[in-house]
Design a protein around this motif. Sequence first.
Motif, short mmCIF file in Angstrom:
data_model
loop_
_atom_site.label_atom_id
_atom_site.label_comp_id
_atom_site.label_asym_id
_atom_site.label_seq_id
_atom_site.Cartn_x
_atom_site.Cartn_y
_atom_site.Cartn_z
N GLY A 21 -0.78 2.70 -3.11
CA GLY A 21 -1.13 1.97 -4.32
C GLY A 21 -0.95 0.47 -4.21
O GLY A 21 -1.29 -0.27 -5.14
N TYR A 22 -0.43 -0.02 -3.07
CA TYR A 22 -0.24 -1.45 -2.89
C TYR A 22 -1.54 -2.15 -2.47
O TYR A 22 -1.59 -3.38 -2.38
CB TYR A 22 0.81 -1.73 -1.80
CG TYR A 22 2.20 -1.22 -2.08
CD1 TYR A 22 2.49 -0.44 -3.20
CD2 TYR A 22 3.25 -1.51 -1.22
CE1 TYR A 22 3.77 0.03 -3.44
CE2 TYR A 22 4.55 -1.04 -1.45
CZ TYR A 22 4.79 -0.26 -2.56
OH TYR A 22 6.05 0.22 -2.80
N LEU A 23 -2.59 -1.35 -2.19
CA LEU A 23 -3.83 -1.91 -1.66
C LEU A 23 -5.02 -1.49 -2.52
O LEU A 23 -5.07 -0.37 -3.03
CB LEU A 23 -4.06 -1.41 -0.23
CG LEU A 23 -3.07 -1.91 0.83
CD1 LEU A 23 -3.18 -1.06 2.08
CD2 LEU A 23 -3.31 -3.37 1.14
N PRO A 24 -6.02 -2.38 -2.66
CA PRO A 24 -7.25 -1.97 -3.35
C PRO A 24 -8.02 -0.96 -2.51
O PRO A 24 -7.77 -0.81 -1.30
CB PRO A 24 -8.03 -3.30 -3.46
CG PRO A 24 -7.49 -4.17 -2.37
CD PRO A 24 -6.06 -3.78 -2.20
N ALA A 25 -8.96 -0.26 -3.14
CA ALA A 25 -9.67 0.83 -2.48
C ALA A 25 -10.35 0.38 -1.19
O ALA A 25 -10.33 1.10 -0.18
CB ALA A 25 -10.69 1.44 -3.44
N GLU A 26 -10.94 -0.82 -1.20
CA GLU A 26 -11.69 -1.27 -0.04
C GLU A 26 -10.79 -1.69 1.13
O GLU A 26 -11.28 -1.98 2.22
CB GLU A 26 -12.60 -2.45 -0.42
CG GLU A 26 -11.90 -3.69 -0.90
CD GLU A 26 -11.60 -3.68 -2.40
OE1 GLU A 26 -11.25 -4.74 -2.94
OE2 GLU A 26 -11.74 -2.60 -3.02
N SER A 27 -9.49 -1.72 0.91
CA SER A 27 -8.56 -2.12 1.98
C SER A 27 -7.64 -0.99 2.42
O SER A 27 -6.69 -1.22 3.17
CB SER A 27 -7.71 -3.31 1.52
OG SER A 27 -8.51 -4.42 1.19
N GLN A 28 -7.93 0.25 1.98
CA GLN A 28 -7.06 1.37 2.33
C GLN A 28 -7.01 1.63 3.83
O GLN A 28 -6.03 2.20 4.34
CB GLN A 28 -7.53 2.64 1.60
CG GLN A 28 -7.35 2.60 0.10
CD GLN A 28 -5.89 2.64 -0.32
OE1 GLN A 28 -5.10 3.38 0.24
NE2 GLN A 28 -5.53 1.83 -1.30
N HIS A 29 -8.04 1.20 4.57
CA HIS A 29 -8.04 1.43 6.02
C HIS A 29 -6.90 0.69 6.72
O HIS A 29 -6.52 1.04 7.84
CB HIS A 29 -9.38 0.99 6.61
CG HIS A 29 -9.63 -0.48 6.50
ND1 HIS A 29 -9.99 -1.09 5.32
CD2 HIS A 29 -9.56 -1.48 7.43
CE1 HIS A 29 -10.13 -2.39 5.52
NE2 HIS A 29 -9.88 -2.65 6.78
N LEU A 30 -6.34 -0.32 6.05
CA LEU A 30 -5.23 -1.07 6.66
C LEU A 30 -4.02 -0.18 6.90
O LEU A 30 -3.24 -0.41 7.83
CB LEU A 30 -4.84 -2.25 5.77
CG LEU A 30 -5.89 -3.37 5.64
CD1 LEU A 30 -5.43 -4.41 4.62
CD2 LEU A 30 -6.15 -4.02 6.99
N LEU A 31 -3.83 0.84 6.06
CA LEU A 31 -2.71 1.76 6.26
C LEU A 31 -2.87 2.50 7.59
O LEU A 31 -1.90 2.67 8.34
CB LEU A 31 -2.63 2.76 5.10
CG LEU A 31 -2.39 2.18 3.71
CD1 LEU A 31 -2.42 3.29 2.67
CD2 LEU A 31 -1.05 1.46 3.67
N GLY A 32 -4.09 2.94 7.88
CA GLY A 32 -4.34 3.62 9.15
C GLY A 32 -4.16 2.69 10.33
O GLY A 32 -3.63 3.09 11.37
N LEU A 33 -4.61 1.45 10.18
CA LEU A 33 -4.47 0.49 11.27
C LEU A 33 -3.00 0.18 11.54
O LEU A 33 -2.56 0.12 12.69
CB LEU A 33 -5.23 -0.80 10.94
CG LEU A 33 -6.76 -0.66 10.85
CD1 LEU A 33 -7.40 -2.03 10.58
CD2 LEU A 33 -7.34 -0.07 12.14
N CYS A 34 -2.21 0.01 10.47
CA CYS A 34 -0.78 -0.27 10.65
C CYS A 34 -0.07 0.89 11.33
O CYS A 34 0.81 0.68 12.18
CB CYS A 34 -0.12 -0.57 9.31
SG CYS A 34 -0.47 -2.23 8.66
N SER A 35 -0.45 2.11 10.98
CA SER A 35 0.26 3.27 11.53
C SER A 35 -0.15 3.57 12.97
O SER A 35 0.60 4.22 13.71
CB SER A 35 0.02 4.51 10.66
OG SER A 35 -1.34 4.86 10.66
N HIS A 36 -1.33 3.09 13.42
CA HIS A 36 -1.80 3.40 14.77
C HIS A 36 -1.86 2.19 15.69
O HIS A 36 -2.04 2.35 16.90
CB HIS A 36 -3.20 4.04 14.71
CG HIS A 36 -3.22 5.41 14.13
ND1 HIS A 36 -3.51 5.65 12.81
CD2 HIS A 36 -2.96 6.61 14.68
CE1 HIS A 36 -3.44 6.96 12.58
NE2 HIS A 36 -3.10 7.55 13.69
N ALA A 37 -1.70 0.98 15.16
CA ALA A 37 -1.92 -0.23 15.96
C ALA A 37 -0.95 -0.37 17.12
O ALA A 37 -1.31 -0.95 18.16
CB ALA A 37 -1.84 -1.47 15.06
#
Length: 686
Positions: free
Chosen positions: A499-515
């Motif tokens: 919920g800290y991110l808008p819908a269009e930026s949800q992919h950042l969660l995946g990038l942070c977890s896999h980067a």
Amino acid sequence: AGNASVASRTSYLTNAVEALLGHARAKEVASDQRLVDETLRVGCKMVTHESQGKGNDKPFRWMFMRRISWSDVASTEAALNTSVGEQEFAAAQMSDGIWHTVIRDFRYEVGYPAPVVTCYFDSAFELVTSAAREKFDLLDGEDDPRLIETALQDEDFRTLLKDFFDTGDTSNPRFFKTLATLPLGGQSLLHACCESSLYQCVVCLLEKYSVLTAEAPWLQLADPFWKDRKWGNTAFTIAAYKGDSRMLRILLDWAGQHEKLHSVKQMKDKKGKDLPDIIDERISRSKQMAQKNNDLLRTFNVVAELFGRPKRHVPVLSQEEAGGTVMESKVILSPPRREGEAGENQAISLPGGELTVQALAEFFRSCSPEVRASLNSGVSVLLLNVKLLDGESADLDDEAAMDLLGLLTMCSRISFKDCTASPQLSTCLVRAATATARANPTTHWSSLGIVPRWTDIPLPPSRVLDDFAAALTDALSAFVEKSCRSDFCRFDLPSGCKGYLPAESQHLLGLCSHAFVMTSLAFSLASASFRAEGLNSLLQANFKSQNPLLSGPAYLERVFLYTIQLRKYASVADGLYPNWKSYVQGIIEIWLKQLLALSDWLPNLVPQSSGSEASCLKQMVDGAVLHFLKMRPRHNRPGIDVVPPVLLALSDADIQMLLPKTHKYLQQISGARSQPDHPQQQQQQQ
């Protein structure tokens, strides 16, 4: 990832096939060889991974999904032996078809069929549990009832709950199929809220969505009297066992309003104990902990009158007694781990539980010379139980955050645990970490967890969410660059932060977890730990299916596939969240940057590297990118249009040298791509 259909108290009603044919025959139908072969031939293909249950050695596999007609179901041998036809299936499911899924191992040799692991039809149970987990994931530690309200504003979700309700007994309330009695990760929604002391959420659930207050039976989310099957717990017994007097009072107020106090008095746990007995037993076990004992005594007094028991005296604790057990705000310094040495942690009390970032910086600046020396020697810094307060202005908070992190540049790890802050202050901390890392490339950070839990989560659209997304995007770029020249290997976000991110930026969660998975793997591969031995053993036995970087492609099925949407479409691609392409392009670009800089960062992380680690990491990236591409559509099957984002990510790379298998595959499909698309793919492009 088999069909985890769970029996209700009366039936296995999870889809029309099970409803009309029974559980055993439904499995026969799903395993029909003709259906399986056709799903393998033309079904949409995704990488999947079963992460539930024990063990971390489960392989990655292919998941094939195909929406089939009821005539296909009715024509199977197992269905032909019954009197049920396609019209009966369609009427029971209230749809023109059903999703058929086949899980198959990877193929290792051309010409040899890969074994099929399981086959199943989609179920209302699976759809509801996965959708509910996603909707209420944000409640992980966040006492914000607006998150519940927002989830139920989704008409697709409400429709799913209604359909799930209709699959069961709709006349006997004891057997209703609702979220009130559905375990989500082992607990019902209400039980999870009681365990986490989410008081406002519990009040919302009881007032609007309980078995006695919901506007419709399928919107029942909470039943305070429901017992879980394993321990026999109810919401009341959970609050009693915890010694949570406030939660127990909320539950009793609800029972009193609805004339259910007699049911509370009759309630027993699996040991036959009522609420006072449960609390009594806890008191006898906690006498050595004064503060906890007082919490239990207060909880006992909440129910004493109802059960005709005399109230207990709650002693006044001395400051020393109370302070020894209350969650204290402190800093814990952990010395760097060196071979043959076991340093001791040092705990330092903070001047209070509520501090501005400026006050926190002043605390570190005023520490003893010994502490300041340790801060410059690579220690890990853990801040516990701090509520970070906004300063007088945003500019002052920016300066204070820069000051704080500047004082800690020589630390190896910085992490906040059980800390909270406003969204604006969290954004300040992320921006300050990014600026510090760029201004001082020699920072010793290898791991950061500097995003506290938010004290308030604004609902989208919100400038606050946009600002945090921009700060996180910049931070990810900066720390990926840092990982390419140092041993930086981790950037943590708090759980439930979707919920800290808008819908269009949800992919950042995946990038942070896999980067930073690759840098962590490099360390594991070269270390002499038990974990390293296990990883090397798995890779030697089956590199293809045990490649840890396949978690990148599997993230599409696990997170980006919105299962509710599959009920409306015949295409898996239509059920993906729209920003999945940004994730695919982003994670491959990160992997390539780290591969190109291997000679810079690998010696920092693994001083005794033999060179085999670099070769292994290249194979891992090559395999992961290749499996992204293999999910593409073909002339005989629909798929996910992964090729464009993959090609964008690879556009500036010498993939023939870096990723030979990917290069060969792209050459092979260059001619195939000139063939006509599958009809579903043509519709998507139109």
